[in-house]
Enzyme design. Structure first.
Site, PDB file in Angstrom:
ATOM      1  N   SER A 197     -19.611  14.804  -5.481  1.00  0.00           N
ATOM      2  CA  SER A 197     -19.428  15.852  -6.491  1.00  0.00           C
ATOM      3  C   SER A 197     -18.176  16.656  -6.157  1.00  0.00           C
ATOM      4  CB  SER A 197     -20.647  16.781  -6.503  1.00  0.00           C
ATOM      5  OG  SER A 197     -20.400  17.944  -7.273  1.00  0.00           O
TER       6      SER A 197
ATOM      7  N   TYR B  91     -26.407  22.318  -2.252  1.00  0.00           N
ATOM      8  CA  TYR B  91     -26.180  21.025  -2.903  1.00  0.00           C
ATOM      9  C   TYR B  91     -24.768  20.535  -2.581  1.00  0.00           C
ATOM     10  CZ  TYR B  91     -25.210  17.782  -6.781  1.00  0.00           C
ATOM     11  OH  TYR B  91     -24.839  16.698  -7.538  1.00  0.00           O
TER      12      TYR B  91
END
Length: 255
Positions: free
Chosen positions: A147, A160
């Site tokens: 990500s 995350y």
């Protein structure tokens, strides 16, 4: 997407894509299948698997669907065993499964949420490959889906983001460990309107803000992520390993 412009780089190859019945994972499976791969898709729910298999088969794609919750050791093993039993080998593994059970600050995140983040986003990627590695073909390829948040974990996605940073390191380490037989690379998507990211992308103000901060002035698509993944998994990237491609419309990314 103009299918007439898509090549057939995966003819005769077998590709496993985890968490692949919707969103980015489904688009990756779809792209690999259109390019000739026999694709093995998986999800936690049988209905999602059945629906996705039906969609892919309607486009003439050779697809095999299995239920697999990546944190379930037996289901992980079954995913690999059934794939090898049906197709005899594995050429591509795309590790796409992820979870984000908390939007708390890191120091406010409960231990149970920390455990789930590490387990789903990092640990199970390793455990799946431990099962798969004996069956990886010569010239095989692994792609992790990380990500843009790996480079600068944002508020609300901080922990995350840290787990996604770990995937960048895992990519480097495994690239050395598995060379020269298997290449290992990583795709770091920017913001993509999917169910997983809906709490961000469905908010019009946040969405417009993200678009304005992106040099290409739009959010990414699942097809954008699939195209980059297919490139890294293909022989077109045969001299690329241990690398991360950021697919985020020019959003700054730097460790």
């Amino acid at each position: 997407m103009d299918k007439s412009k898509i090549g057939r780089r995966f003819e005769g190859k077998v590709a496993i894509v985890t968490a692949s019945t919707q969103g980015i994972g489904f688009s990756i499976a779809h792209r690999l299948g259109l390019e000739g791969a026999s694709v093995v898709i998986s999800s936690r729910r049988q209905k999602n698997v059945d629906d996705a298999v039906k969609k892919l088969k309607e486009e003439g794609i050779e697809v095999f669907g299995l239920v697999c919750h990546v944190s379930n050791a037996q289901q992980r093993k079954n995913l690999i065993d059934q794939t090898v039993q049906k197709y005899g080998k594995i050429d591509v593994v795309v590790s796409n499964a992820a979870a984000n059970p908390s939007v708390e600050t890191i120091l406010q995140t409960k231990e149970s949420a920390l455990d789930k983040l590490w387990e789903i986003n990092v640990k199970t990627s390793i455990l799946l490959l431990q099962d798969a590695s004996p069956h990886l073909a010569e010239g095989s390829s692994i792609v992790f889906i990380s990500s843009i948040s790996a480079f600068q974990p944002p508020a609300g996605l901080a922990m995350y983001g840290v787990t996604k940073t770990a995937l960048l390191g895992l990519t480097k380490a495994l690239a050395n460990e598995l060379a020269p037989r298997t290449r290992v690379n990583c795709v770091a998507p920017g913001f993509v309107p999917t169910h997983f990211a809906s709490y961000i992308t469905n908010n019009e103000a946040i969405r417009k803000s993200l678009e304005e901060k992106t040099p290409l002035k739009r959010l990414g698509t699942t097809e954008d992520m699939a195209a980059a993944t297919a490139f890294l998994a293909s022989d077109d990237a045969s001299y690329i390993t241990g690398e991360t491609i950021v697919v985020a419309g020019g959003t700054p990314s730097r460790l």
